[in-house]
Design a protein around this motif. Structure first.
Motif, PDB file in Angstrom:
ATOM      1  N   MET A 137      31.524  31.019  35.672  1.00  0.00           N
ATOM      2  CA  MET A 137      32.003  31.868  34.586  1.00  0.00           C
ATOM      3  C   MET A 137      32.552  33.167  35.167  1.00  0.00           C
ATOM      4  SD  MET A 137      31.852  32.810  31.022  1.00  0.00           S
ATOM      5  CE  MET A 137      30.815  31.604  30.325  1.00  0.00           C
ATOM      6  N   THR A 138      33.709  33.570  34.690  1.00  0.00           N
ATOM      7  CA  THR A 138      34.312  34.814  35.174  1.00  0.00           C
ATOM      8  C   THR A 138      33.449  36.010  34.782  1.00  0.00           C
ATOM      9  OG1 THR A 138      35.637  34.941  33.160  1.00  0.00           O
ATOM     10  CG2 THR A 138      36.710  33.991  35.096  1.00  0.00           C
ATOM     11  N   LYS A 139      33.511  37.043  35.588  1.00  0.00           N
ATOM     12  CA  LYS A 139      32.794  38.283  35.286  1.00  0.00           C
ATOM     13  C   LYS A 139      33.513  39.047  34.185  1.00  0.00           C
ATOM     14  CE  LYS A 139      29.892  38.101  38.849  1.00  0.00           C
ATOM     15  NZ  LYS A 139      28.887  37.102  38.637  1.00  0.00           N
ATOM     16  N   ALA A 140      34.867  39.051  34.257  1.00  0.00           N
ATOM     17  CA  ALA A 140      35.680  39.741  33.259  1.00  0.00           C
ATOM     18  C   ALA A 140      37.080  39.149  33.280  1.00  0.00           C
ATOM     19  CB  ALA A 140      35.748  41.234  33.556  1.00  0.00           C
ATOM     20  N   VAL A 141      37.647  39.014  32.085  1.00  0.00           N
ATOM     21  CA  VAL A 141      39.031  38.565  31.930  1.00  0.00           C
ATOM     22  C   VAL A 141      39.794  39.741  31.340  1.00  0.00           C
ATOM     23  CG1 VAL A 141      40.589  36.919  30.844  1.00  0.00           C
ATOM     24  CG2 VAL A 141      38.271  36.194  31.475  1.00  0.00           C
ATOM     25  N   LEU A 142      40.811  40.218  32.056  1.00  0.00           N
ATOM     26  CA  LEU A 142      41.585  41.375  31.609  1.00  0.00           C
ATOM     27  C   LEU A 142      42.832  40.912  30.869  1.00  0.00           C
ATOM     28  CD1 LEU A 142      41.376  43.603  34.815  1.00  0.00           C
ATOM     29  CD2 LEU A 142      39.765  43.452  32.899  1.00  0.00           C
ATOM     30  N   ILE A 143      43.015  41.455  29.659  1.00  0.00           N
ATOM     31  CA  ILE A 143      44.204  41.168  28.868  1.00  0.00           C
ATOM     32  C   ILE A 143      44.832  42.486  28.450  1.00  0.00           C
ATOM     33  CG2 ILE A 143      43.316  38.948  28.044  1.00  0.00           C
ATOM     34  CD1 ILE A 143      42.765  40.319  25.303  1.00  0.00           C
ATOM     35  N   GLY A 144      46.107  42.434  28.110  1.00  0.00           N
ATOM     36  CA  GLY A 144      46.805  43.625  27.647  1.00  0.00           C
ATOM     37  C   GLY A 144      48.281  43.497  27.933  1.00  0.00           C
ATOM     38  N   PRO A 145      49.062  44.428  27.388  1.00  0.00           N
ATOM     39  CA  PRO A 145      50.512  44.369  27.552  1.00  0.00           C
ATOM     40  C   PRO A 145      50.941  44.753  28.967  1.00  0.00           C
ATOM     41  CG  PRO A 145      49.912  46.374  26.401  1.00  0.00           C
ATOM     42  CD  PRO A 145      48.643  45.578  26.580  1.00  0.00           C
ATOM     43  N   PRO A 146      52.210  44.509  29.288  1.00  0.00           N
ATOM     44  CA  PRO A 146      52.734  44.992  30.569  1.00  0.00           C
ATOM     45  C   PRO A 146      52.500  46.500  30.677  1.00  0.00           C
ATOM     46  CG  PRO A 146      54.337  43.574  29.488  1.00  0.00           C
ATOM     47  CD  PRO A 146      53.225  43.822  28.494  1.00  0.00           C
ATOM     48  N   GLY A 147      52.067  46.938  31.846  1.00  0.00           N
ATOM     49  CA  GLY A 147      51.843  48.359  32.063  1.00  0.00           C
ATOM     50  C   GLY A 147      50.457  48.846  31.686  1.00  0.00           C
ATOM     51  N   SER A 148      49.578  47.940  31.278  1.00  0.00           N
ATOM     52  CA  SER A 148      48.230  48.376  30.888  1.00  0.00           C
ATOM     53  C   SER A 148      47.314  48.536  32.101  1.00  0.00           C
ATOM     54  CB  SER A 148      47.618  47.408  29.873  1.00  0.00           C
ATOM     55  OG  SER A 148      47.507  46.104  30.403  1.00  0.00           O
ATOM     56  N   GLY A 149      47.706  47.989  33.242  1.00  0.00           N
ATOM     57  CA  GLY A 149      46.926  48.171  34.466  1.00  0.00           C
ATOM     58  C   GLY A 149      46.072  46.974  34.847  1.00  0.00           C
ATOM     59  N   LYS A 150      46.413  45.804  34.333  1.00  0.00           N
ATOM     60  CA  LYS A 150      45.584  44.613  34.580  1.00  0.00           C
ATOM     61  C   LYS A 150      45.436  44.294  36.062  1.00  0.00           C
ATOM     62  CE  LYS A 150      48.151  42.001  31.967  1.00  0.00           C
ATOM     63  NZ  LYS A 150      49.130  42.904  31.367  1.00  0.00           N
ATOM     64  N   THR A 151      46.505  44.380  36.813  1.00  0.00           N
ATOM     65  CA  THR A 151      46.445  44.037  38.234  1.00  0.00           C
ATOM     66  C   THR A 151      45.736  45.126  39.036  1.00  0.00           C
ATOM     67  OG1 THR A 151      48.458  42.732  38.028  1.00  0.00           O
ATOM     68  CG2 THR A 151      47.813  43.378  40.255  1.00  0.00           C
ATOM     69  N   THR A 152      46.152  46.355  38.860  1.00  0.00           N
ATOM     70  CA  THR A 152      45.546  47.468  39.595  1.00  0.00           C
ATOM     71  C   THR A 152      44.054  47.560  39.305  1.00  0.00           C
ATOM     72  OG1 THR A 152      47.615  48.705  39.500  1.00  0.00           O
ATOM     73  CG2 THR A 152      45.611  49.984  39.919  1.00  0.00           C
ATOM     74  N   LEU A 153      43.718  47.542  38.031  1.00  0.00           N
ATOM     75  CA  LEU A 153      42.326  47.670  37.625  1.00  0.00           C
ATOM     76  C   LEU A 153      41.530  46.420  37.989  1.00  0.00           C
ATOM     77  CD1 LEU A 153      40.608  49.778  36.368  1.00  0.00           C
ATOM     78  CD2 LEU A 153      41.192  48.881  34.120  1.00  0.00           C
ATOM     79  N   GLY A 154      42.161  45.271  37.875  1.00  0.00           N
ATOM     80  CA  GLY A 154      41.494  44.015  38.224  1.00  0.00           C
ATOM     81  C   GLY A 154      41.051  44.006  39.680  1.00  0.00           C
ATOM     82  N   ARG A 155      41.930  44.438  40.563  1.00  0.00           N
ATOM     83  CA  ARG A 155      41.579  44.494  41.995  1.00  0.00           C
ATOM     84  C   ARG A 155      40.425  45.456  42.244  1.00  0.00           C
ATOM     85  NH1 ARG A 155      47.616  44.078  43.240  1.00  0.00           N
ATOM     86  NH2 ARG A 155      47.798  41.933  43.943  1.00  0.00           N
ATOM     87  N   MET A 156      40.500  46.624  41.614  1.00  0.00           N
ATOM     88  CA  MET A 156      39.452  47.629  41.804  1.00  0.00           C
ATOM     89  C   MET A 156      38.117  47.134  41.239  1.00  0.00           C
ATOM     90  SD  MET A 156      39.357  51.551  40.465  1.00  0.00           S
ATOM     91  CE  MET A 156      40.486  52.143  41.720  1.00  0.00           C
ATOM     92  N   LEU A 157      38.160  46.542  40.078  1.00  0.00           N
ATOM     93  CA  LEU A 157      36.949  46.034  39.435  1.00  0.00           C
ATOM     94  C   LEU A 157      36.304  44.933  40.279  1.00  0.00           C
ATOM     95  CD1 LEU A 157      35.206  46.281  36.904  1.00  0.00           C
ATOM     96  CD2 LEU A 157      36.728  44.619  35.799  1.00  0.00           C
ATOM     97  N   ALA A 158      37.128  44.026  40.774  1.00  0.00           N
ATOM     98  CA  ALA A 158      36.610  42.936  41.615  1.00  0.00           C
ATOM     99  C   ALA A 158      35.937  43.499  42.861  1.00  0.00           C
ATOM    100  CB  ALA A 158      37.743  41.988  42.002  1.00  0.00           C
ATOM    101  N   GLU A 159      36.553  44.495  43.462  1.00  0.00           N
ATOM    102  CA  GLU A 159      35.972  45.110  44.659  1.00  0.00           C
ATOM    103  C   GLU A 159      34.614  45.735  44.334  1.00  0.00           C
ATOM    104  OE1 GLU A 159      37.134  48.806  47.501  1.00  0.00           O
ATOM    105  OE2 GLU A 159      38.743  47.353  47.117  1.00  0.00           O
ATOM    106  N   ARG A 160      34.531  46.439  43.221  1.00  0.00           N
ATOM    107  CA  ARG A 160      33.268  47.069  42.814  1.00  0.00           C
ATOM    108  C   ARG A 160      32.176  46.047  42.563  1.00  0.00           C
ATOM    109  NH1 ARG A 160      34.097  52.341  39.128  1.00  0.00           N
ATOM    110  NH2 ARG A 160      35.414  53.397  40.628  1.00  0.00           N
ATOM    111  N   LEU A 161      32.563  44.913  42.004  1.00  0.00           N
ATOM    112  CA  LEU A 161      31.582  43.879  41.655  1.00  0.00           C
ATOM    113  C   LEU A 161      31.300  42.928  42.816  1.00  0.00           C
ATOM    114  CD1 LEU A 161      32.925  43.015  38.088  1.00  0.00           C
ATOM    115  CD2 LEU A 161      30.892  44.381  38.649  1.00  0.00           C
ATOM    116  N   GLY A 162      32.076  43.058  43.896  1.00  0.00           N
ATOM    117  CA  GLY A 162      31.880  42.188  45.056  1.00  0.00           C
ATOM    118  C   GLY A 162      32.311  40.754  44.798  1.00  0.00           C
ATOM    119  N   VAL A 163      33.357  40.596  43.984  1.00  0.00           N
ATOM    120  CA  VAL A 163      33.884  39.271  43.659  1.00  0.00           C
ATOM    121  C   VAL A 163      35.378  39.230  43.970  1.00  0.00           C
ATOM    122  CG1 VAL A 163      32.132  38.826  41.879  1.00  0.00           C
ATOM    123  CG2 VAL A 163      34.317  39.882  41.227  1.00  0.00           C
ATOM    124  N   VAL A 164      35.977  38.069  43.762  1.00  0.00           N
ATOM    125  CA  VAL A 164      37.401  37.885  44.047  1.00  0.00           C
ATOM    126  C   VAL A 164      38.235  38.181  42.795  1.00  0.00           C
ATOM    127  CG1 VAL A 164      39.136  36.173  44.736  1.00  0.00           C
ATOM    128  CG2 VAL A 164      36.886  36.179  45.813  1.00  0.00           C
TER     129      VAL A 164
END
Length: 166
Positions: free
Chosen positions: A1-28
């Motif tokens: 099961m995924t830890k978090a699924v990020l949704i939102g419009p273009p420019g909401s920060g899904k990629t930038t925030l997703g990478r940072m969140l994954a790093e904080r959680l120690g996941v991919v």
């Protein structure tokens, strides 16, 4: 099961925030747009032009289905992925984080020259229309809504982590 699924419009920060969140959680971190590009062997913008939006949406749904089944880290979905009712059903039971962004912040982040196939003609107007049309779907699917305007990725990651189920 995924830890978090990020949704939102273009420019909401899904990629930038997703990478940072994954790093904080120690996941991919995984991005379904990148998965689609890998399968298709070309960029999303080329899929739209050469194969059409319908083909892209089919590839996108399959990428989301596969990622939700096999990925246990942080997952970012393309802005329009949630429009597919099958995808909406797949998201049930997952911690879905809606990254809400205002038009002016989204425009600044996207940059109006970016290769965004649905924003080709009059990008600001198209982005506004997309955001208005999709907002109710994002809100309905969200387990957690995070307003990203005028906030740093660090602040946003902190808020998301606090909202994750134990």
């Amino acid at each position: 099961m995924t830890k978090a699924v990020l949704i939102g419009p273009p420019g909401s920060g899904k990629t930038t925030l997703g990478r940072m969140l994954a790093e904080r959680l120690g996941v991919v971190f995984r991005d379904t747009d990148a998965d689609v590009e890998t399968v298709a062997g070309k960029p999303v913008s080329d899929i739209f032009v050469e194969d059409g939006e319908a083909r892209f949406r089919e590839l996108e749904h399959e990428a989301v289905r596969r990622a939700l089944a096999e990925h246990d880290g942080v997952l970012s979905l393309g802005g329009g992925a949630v429009l597919d009712e099958r995808t909406q059903q797949l998201l049930a039971g997952h911690h879905v984080v809606y990254l809400s962004v205002g038009l002016s912040d989204a425009v600044q982040r996207v940059g109006l020259a970016a290769a965004r196939p649905l924003l080709v003609l009059n990008p600001r107007s198209q982005l506004k229309k997309l955001m208005e049309e999709r907002r109710p779907v994002y809100e309905r699917l969200a387990s957690q809504t995070v307003v990203t305007d005028k906030r740093t990725p660090d602040e946003l990651a902190d808020e998301i982590v606090k909202g994750l189920p134990a």
